[in-house]
Design a protein around this motif. Structure first.
Motif, short mmCIF file in Angstrom:
data_model
loop_
_atom_site.label_atom_id
_atom_site.label_comp_id
_atom_site.label_asym_id
_atom_site.label_seq_id
_atom_site.Cartn_x
_atom_site.Cartn_y
_atom_site.Cartn_z
N CYS A 156 0.79 -1.23 0.00
CA CYS A 156 0.00 0.00 0.00
C CYS A 156 0.82 1.27 0.00
CB CYS A 156 -0.91 0.03 1.22
SG CYS A 156 -1.93 -1.40 1.33
N GLN A 157 2.11 1.12 0.03
CA GLN A 157 2.92 2.31 0.16
C GLN A 157 2.81 3.19 -1.07
OE1 GLN A 157 6.92 1.26 0.77
NE2 GLN A 157 7.00 2.32 2.70
N ALA A 197 10.00 10.76 0.93
CA ALA A 197 8.66 10.38 0.51
C ALA A 197 8.34 8.96 0.96
CB ALA A 197 8.53 10.51 -1.00
N MET A 198 9.30 8.08 0.82
CA MET A 198 9.08 6.69 1.24
C MET A 198 8.75 6.63 2.73
SD MET A 198 9.38 4.35 -1.02
CE MET A 198 9.87 2.87 -0.12
N SER A 217 5.09 5.72 4.29
CA SER A 217 4.98 4.57 5.19
C SER A 217 4.38 5.00 6.52
CB SER A 217 6.36 3.97 5.46
OG SER A 217 6.98 3.63 4.26
N LEU A 218 4.88 6.10 7.03
CA LEU A 218 4.37 6.59 8.30
C LEU A 218 2.88 6.88 8.23
CD1 LEU A 218 7.16 8.99 9.58
CD2 LEU A 218 6.11 7.14 10.87
N GLN A 253 5.91 18.22 -5.70
CA GLN A 253 4.49 18.16 -6.06
C GLN A 253 3.97 16.72 -6.07
OE1 GLN A 253 6.53 20.38 -7.44
NE2 GLN A 253 5.43 22.31 -7.67
N GLN A 254 4.84 15.82 -6.50
CA GLN A 254 4.40 14.43 -6.54
C GLN A 254 3.97 13.96 -5.16
OE1 GLN A 254 4.34 12.14 -9.35
NE2 GLN A 254 3.18 11.03 -7.82
N LEU A 255 4.79 14.28 -4.18
CA LEU A 255 4.45 13.86 -2.82
C LEU A 255 3.22 14.60 -2.32
CD1 LEU A 255 5.24 12.18 -0.38
CD2 LEU A 255 6.69 14.03 0.38
N LEU A 256 3.15 15.88 -2.63
CA LEU A 256 2.00 16.67 -2.20
C LEU A 256 0.70 16.07 -2.73
CD1 LEU A 256 0.95 19.34 -0.89
CD2 LEU A 256 1.18 20.38 -3.14
N TYR A 257 0.71 15.76 -4.00
CA TYR A 257 -0.51 15.23 -4.60
C TYR A 257 -0.77 13.78 -4.18
CZ TYR A 257 -1.51 19.22 -7.61
OH TYR A 257 -1.85 20.45 -8.07
#
Lengths: 1178, 262
Positions: free
Chosen positions: A517-518, A631-632, A636-637, A796-800
């Protein structure tokens, strides 16, 4: 509000001062004494200003946006509390929407004079028909001190614009609350004077999430599938068309009614029920014309007022005075893309006498007004917009209204779009891999008993079986998790008796959860294993396009509006359902323990601090790695915290808050004693102090989003919310000081916090009622000046990925482009999926895709550190390469070798090196492609591949051949073949056999020769095979001695020649002596059974046995004493009398013969003719 | 050499209620001269095992055991040298080795104070000279040595074939310069379920990624293939596996995910 606006309009107070005032900052010296005086007088209203403003804007826009999704706003009615009265604990947030506005009064005729309803809860336009469905919470709410007259509003009106009842009358509608605004048609339009029902939008429920959130009171925009609403009724008694039909039906009924109503409307369109012509009004006909209205800057009415409100509104947004930044942006974009205006009654439009610019007249009198307002706000929000993803920027830059109203803003947006590299994809290759076996924890030594170990293995199998089945079936209609898998899961849990087994299983569960699910792909619900196959077979060039298409098809069309409730998308659903189906207390407890531990571990992880670097190119490459790692960890968190929150609050979750205050107090008393499952407050504090809020807050929000209604009322969590509120306020995007948090980091925090504040279980007045303590919010960041917060770890990738709902902005804009929202009421995607056959069965054909899969597979079975090392090296070398234009393959292997442990096998090392080289090259190329011309790029690739070719694979380390000499070609017969052959001979001898069956004598010789070869080669020989061969050879010898092997040939010669037999025995003796390495059970030669074979031969011939025994002794294969012992015990067995005698003779013979050299022995010959027994020596 | 599913089915068709004896195998060889003995034996063994799995239970009821034992006793009483036990097994359509085990167990129950342990029985079946009764020893030996599908010798042959193919596979891997961990190394690391080889660096075969290889000295028909996966390899279900079929003394590799019976 009105008063403040009035003051502003009269220029008594500057906007800046007003915002400062709203923000509850200490009075600034900039404020003029006059301003201060005005504002001081309004002090009691301060707290209400922002919610009032937000509601006011929503309300004002309700005529403009009837067809689109209603804009959510979660602001408690400004009237909810008396001015100055601190927001008391809400009686359990009964869902944000339901409390957005105070509950209505008892039903009153809709035609009643507005003023009559002004007192108390201003619920005029909404008759209390929804009462019935509101549950027990409704009435109590009224009791809780809120039935007081809405003094604030009255005073406002009194001081401001007494002639403008609209503000006071028109409760800001909660458009998205189904209960409050059920769809039209539940009752046929009443007689004139009664309200003609206005259509409300009926959101399609997202079924899965229902159990956990309060669906009907979700503050979401309706998802895309909304049916367009009709125009509001002309007969509304309220100015804004908020009349509502009585009665509340089930959702299903309502939907049905909607459908009917819609078709009716289509037939009657244009609606004739418009009693008052809109004389001279610029408003379009509200007859449901489907054409969009063009917005014209020249036709904007009351510019000054709009500018002013836009300024105040923007300032509130900029100061984080609004709960949810993106919700406001969504609202503004809705205004920007509004299609047409619905007229109101003339009387509403007429400005009050003498107060032309008062707040009394509608703010938005036309589409032009809306667009003007929206563009003004957007202009001030440009910094935020410029950080949105490239797709959104493109849509904004291409928006013709924006161009028309503000060419300057359009120009900046276009520039931002062109410079943007923020391509965001929410679909990634799903990493659908099972947890590989973990030798260090899963081996036998970690279990209390064999049994426990075995049970665990079985459970692991069941778990994967269940998972596999879920994957195969969960998308089938009618498939039910509980029905399909529930009993199996519970049976499995039942076996987990020992605590130790629980922890083992939980570890597996958690690892699998993280693995599946990560990635957003996993969360997006991609069917495991299918998408990559289908995609990767299409070739690299089409891959990108296909992936985008896949994204559009696979990614949920709408994440449920700009503020969706917490969900478990994709694979997460499996784990959620597993927990629910298992319903095991022990499992949950162990899971919570394990999740907490892992959260602590990850939260405390030291992420590599960023070293400031003047070389931008290199820095950029460097940061990619850091960002990815961050991001990983963050994802995960968030995942772990979400499940921790889910499990921890599961026992307390209920659909409704406690109905009475007494009950609530007793629950509070009870719950305040329960220690928190994880000390999140301390972790939050630590995170803030260490300036790692960007890591801690997003997961904390996930955790809190599953809190039940009571949680925010508990002191412990209340203080957390308070901290978060202060943090939210402090994240002013405009401030970018040295050491401040990076812009995107802030944006992420604002997004997640804004989302949290909209969660139904979070009381809506929490945000606005928080007393002014922002000055006290001083986190002394002692530990590190440059914490994670000031490192650009968020992109942005992480934000979205974390906030997919931000993507709603893009969808809204896209729907404007597609021009469909007016017709279908939502966003339409023009994709017709077609199926193709047999895609899945074909292997991927591109070597590139395959290579990537291979690399993926390689890393899967290696420890994660290996992957990190390789990627790290690739990053560093890549960045070096960019810096110095050197190349990668010389440095990478050395670097990888230096970083990996020494015992890493050579092949693993070389693969890791090669992947590192490839990655580094790729990264360099990526960078180059962005910066250098294609020409150079080609040269780089060519050079790299040239050197790679030259390097070549390293020579193989060949394993040592076992047993035989290096020259051996291993052509000896296989042991299995020999055993099989000998077995055939044995079975022939043992019978039964057909008359024609037999063994050719030469075959026996051949067989023993082969046996010799095999024993000498030993390449394929394993110990059990050799043991059996030894045993079989002994049996063969016994059969030879007893002459029991049926020989092929004429009936007369069916016995083996004596000489032949002796030759074969010699071969066997040599094999035993020279070739067998396993012990040969020679004693079997003298076992009663084998000696007994002689018993039924006539005439008995003992010479071969005696010969064999002597040879055994002579070759040292058996000792004399050993043979004597065997013979002695043989005599003890029961035999026919004559046989016993012969045996005794043999015994004596063997005993009397001294161990002499062979020639003497050969000369010896003993014949006992009377017994027919010949002891002969050739 | 590749055996098609149709060919396999044709051979399997001829094996319905055929006793697992040398003679049966000979007839099979005559019927399918183009197939090697090893291939035929492998199919025979596999099909016969399926048959036994289906009928196993009915031979182990108390009544059945008693009636077999009485028939055996009567038979050897008449003629101890006759293949009493073997014929009994063929008559009731049961594997001779398994019949020998039933009778031996029953015999020992009668003659020993304590019920015989499994290891004692196995040891006696391996070496009938340990059987206290000479006649029974001969009868048991005759059964085990004539049974081509069950019994200690057959087990050993199967084991040997498995081992041989592992060695062949290892050589192939070494020859192709592929890095791997073998079963022993895996076991030493604590893995509870071990394929024969785990490739440390995965390879692609015909577009399929191969993580590990399991060599089975039997035909990977669908049923047994599924069973193996289920019993052994769920932990590795991400990996494609290679099925290594033994056939005609030559070995070949095929991606099991493509077809189980290539």
């Amino acid at each position: 509000m009105a008063a403040v606006l009035e003051s502003l309009l009269r220029e008594e107070v500057s906007v800046a001062a007003a915002v400062r005032w709203i923000a509850r900052r200490t009075q600034s010296s900039e404020d003029s004494p006059g301003e201060a005086a005005v504002l001081r007088s309004l002090r009691p209203l301060r707290k209400e200003f922002v919610p009032f403003l937000l509601n006011f804007l929503r309300e004002q826009s309700c005529r403009v946006l009837p067809q689109g999704p209603p804009t959510p706003a979660k602001a408690p009615g400004a009237s909810a509390t008396l001015p100055g009265r601190p927001g008391g604990p809400p009686r359990g947030g009964r869902g944000a929407r339901s409390q957005l506005f105070p509950p209505p009064e008892p039903p009153s005729p809709a035609a009643e004079a507005p003023l009559a309803r002004r007192g108390g809860r201003r619920r005029g336009p909404a008759p209390a028909r929804e009462r019935g469905s509101r549950g027990p919470g409704g009435p109590e709410e009224g009791v809780g001190g809120e039935s007081l007259p809405w003094a604030g509003a009255r005073r406002l009106r009194g001081s401001g614009s007494p002639s403008s009842p609209s503000l006071a009358l028109c409760d800001p509608p909660n458009l998205s609350n189904l209960e409050e605004f059920p769809p039209v048609g539940s009752v046929p339009p009443g007689p004139a004077g009664r309200t003609k029902p206005s259509r409300r939008i009926n959101p399609t429920p997202v079924s899965e999430e229902r159990s956990l959130s309060k669906p009907k009171t979700c503050f979401t925009s309706p998802p895309i599938s909304c049916v367009p609403s009709s125009q509001p009724s002309a007969l509304d008694t309220s100015p804004w068309g908020l009349g509502l039909p009585p009665g509340c039906r089930s959702l299903q009924e309502e939907r049905e009614m909607l459908r009917k109503e819609r078709s009716k409307q289509l037939q009657q369109s244009p609606t004739p029920s418009c009693p008052t012509p809109e004389s001279g009004s610029p408003l379009p006909s509200r007859t449901g014309s489907l054409t969009d209205e063009a917005a014209d800057p020249a036709r904007v009415s009351s510019r000054q007022r709009l500018e002013l409100v836009a300024l105040v509104y923007s300032s509130c947004i900029a100061e984080n005075l609004v709960p949810n930044l993106f919700l406001e942006l969504f609202f503004v974009l809705q205004l920007l893309t509004a299609r047409r205006m619905v007229a109101a009654k003339d009387s509403d439009l007429e400005p009050g006498p003498g107060v032309l610019e008062s707040v009394g007249s509608p703010l938005f009198q036309s589409i032009h007004d809306c667009v003007f307002f929206a563009v003004r706000v957007l202009e001030r929000q440009f910094p935020v917009l410029s950080y949105l993803d490239k797709g959104t920027l493109k849509l904004l830059a291409e928006n013709e209204r924006l161009l028309c109203f503000s060419p300057a803003l359009q120009g900046r947006l276009r520039a931002a779009y062109e410079g943007s590299v923020a391509k965001v994809s929410l679909v990634m290759l799903p990493s659908a891999q099972a947890v590989s076996f973990q030798p260090e924890t899963d081996n036998r030594a970690n279990f209390s008993s064999d049994r426990a170990f075995h049970t665990f293995k079985k459970q692991r199998d069941v778990f994967y079986e269940v998972l596999r089945e879920w994957e195969d079936h969960h998308e089938e209609p009618g498939w039910d998790f509980e029905k399909g898998l529930g009993s199996r899961i519970r049976a499995m849990m039942g076996q987990l008796s020992a605590a130790c087994s629980h922890s083992h299983f939980v570890r597996l569960f958690q690892k699998q959860l993280l693995q599946m699910c990560q990635s957003p792909g996993g969360a997006g619900g991609t069917v495991l294993g299918e998408a990559p196959d289908v995609l990767s077979m299409l070739g690299a060039d089409k891959l990108g396009r296909l992936r985008r298409l896949q994204e559009r098809l696979v990614a949920p069309q709408s994440s449920g509006g700009p503020c969706p409730p917490p969900t478990f998308p994709g694979c997460q659903g499996f784990f959620r359902d597993f927990i629910l189906s298992a319903s095991s207390f022990q499992f949950n407890q162990h899971l919570m323990d394990s999740l907490s531990l892992k959260i602590r571990e990850l939260n405390g992880l030291t992420l590599p601090p960023h070293e400031p670097n003047d070389d931008e190119g290199e820095a950029d490459v460097d940061w990619q790695g850091e960002r990815r790692q961050f991001a990983m960890v963050l994802l995960s968190l968030r995942l772990l915290a979400k499940f921790l929150g889910f499990v921890a609050f599961l026992p307390y979750r209920g659909p409704e808050p406690p109905p009475t205050r007494e009950l609530q107090d007793s629950i509070l008393a009870l719950r305040s004693q329960v220690p928190p499952v994880l000390d999140v407050r301390t972790l939050l504090w630590q995170g803030l102090r260490a300036r790692r809020a960007v890591l801690t807050v997003p997961w904390l929000v996930e955790f809190l989003s599953f809190a039940d209604h009571i949680v925010p009322l508990l002191d412990y969590y209340r203080s957390i919310f308070s901290l978060l509120l202060h943090l939210h306020r402090s994240l002013v995007l405009a401030q970018e000081r040295e050491g401040e948090m990076c812009f995107l980091n802030k944006l992420l925090l604002l997004a997640v916090l804004g989302w949290l504040f909209q969660i139904p279980t979070v009381p809506e007045d929490l945000f606005f009622s928080e007393e002014d303590q922002s000055d006290g919010f001083q986190v002394d960041a002692v530990s590190s000046e440059y914490g994670l917060d000031s490192v650009p770890v968020v992109d942005q990738q992480l934000l979205y990925t974390c906030c997919p709902y931000i993507g709603e902005l893009r969808k809204l804009l896209a729907s404007w482009v597609s021009g469909s929202s007016g017709r279908s009421g939502g966003f339409v995607r023009k994709i017709t999926p077609t199926t193709t056959t047999g895609l899945g069965a074909q292997p991927p054909q591109t070597s590139q895709g395959l290579q990537a899969q291979l690399a993926q597979a390689f890393f899967h079975n290696q420890p994660p550190s290996l992957r990190r090392t390789v990627e790290f090296v690739a990053e560093r070398i890549g960045s070096n390469c960019v810096k110095h234009i050197k190349f990668c393959q010389k440095k990478s292997p050395g670097a990888v070798r230096a970083l990996l442990p020494e015992e890493t096998p050579a092949a693993v090392l070389s693969s890791a090196e090669n992947i590192a080289v490839g990655l580094a090259t790729e990264k360099a190329c990526t960078w180059l492609s962005a910066n250098i011309t294609a020409l150079i790029r080609r040269e780089v690739k060519a050079a790299v591949s040239r050197i790679l070719r030259a390097q070549g694979p390293e020579p193989a380390v060949r394993g040592e051949r076992r047993g035989c000499s290096r020259a051996c070609e291993h052509h000896a017969p296989l042991p299995s073949h020999l055993i099989s052959e000998i077995k055939d001979v044995l079975s022939l001898a043992a019978g039964p056999r057909d008359p024609e069956e037999g063994v050719p004598p030469e075959h026996l010789e051949q067989l023993l020769g082969q046996l010799g070869q095999t024993l000498q080669c030993r390449q394929f020989l394993c110990p059990p095979a050799e043991q059996h061969l030894a045993k079989c050879s002994v049996e063969l010898a016994s059969l030879l001695v007893a002459d029991k092997i049926p020989i092929l040939g004429p009936p007369a010669q069916r016995r083996l020649e004596r000489g032949q037999a002796r030759r074969l025995l010699h071969m066997l003796l040599s094999l035993w002596k020279e070739d067998f390495q396993a012990p040969v059970p020679l004693r079997l030669l003298l076992s009663p059974r084998n000696v007994g074979l002689l018993a039924d031969t006539r005439p008995r011939e003992w010479d071969l046995l005696l010969f064999l025994l002597r040879e055994l002794v002579e070759k040292g294969l058996m000792g004399r004493m050993e043979i004597e012992a065997c013979l002695g015990s043989l005599r003890a067995a029961q035999w026919p009398e004559d046989f016993s005698e012969e045996l005794a003779t043999l015994f004596n013979l063997f005993l009397t013969e001294p161990p002499l050299p062979e020639p003497q022995l050969r000369a010896c010959e003993l014949v006992q003719p009377n017994r027919g027994t010949v002891l002969a020596q050739s | 050499m590749i055996l098609t599913k149709a060919q396999y089915d044709e051979i399997a068709q001829c094996l319905v209620s055929v006793p697992p004896t040398r003679q049966s195998l000979r007839k099979l060889k005559q019927r399918f001269p183009s197939q090697s003995q090893a291939t035929l034996l492998s199919i025979f063994s596999q099909e016969y095992q399926k048959h036994i799995k289906r009928t196993h239970a009915k031979h182990h009821t108390l009544e059945a055991i008693e009636s077999y034992y009485q028939r055996y006793l009567n038979g050897v009483l008449k003629n101890g040298a006759a293949p009493v036990l073997l014929e009994l097994a063929n008559e009731v359509d049961y594997a001779p080795s398994l019949m020998a085990r039933i009778i031996l167990e029953r015999f020992l129950q009668e003659h020993e104070e304590t019920p015989p342990s499994k290891s004692v029985i196995n040891s006696m079946l391996r070496d009938p000279s340990q059987i206290p009764d000479g006649v029974l020893a001969n009868q048991v030996y005759q059964c085990t040595v004539n049974d081509c599908c069950y019994g200690p010798l057959v087990d050993c042959i199967k084991h040997a074939i498995g081992h041989e193919h592992e060695v062949l596979l290892r050589d192939l891997l070494l020859e192709k310069n592929l890095s791997f961990l073998d079963e022993d190394q895996l076991r030493a690391k604590g893995y509870d379920k071990t394929p024969d080889f785990i490739l440390q660096v995965p390879v692609a075969v015909e577009g399929h990624i191969i993580h590990w290889i399991e060599s089975k000295a039997s035909f990977g028909d669908e049923c047994s293939h599924h069973a193996y996966l289920h019993d052994q390899f769920w932990s590795y279900w991400n990996s494609s596996e290679l099925e290594h079929h033994h056939c005609c003394g030559s070995s070949f590799i095929t991606a099991a995910s493509q077809c189980h019976l290539t």
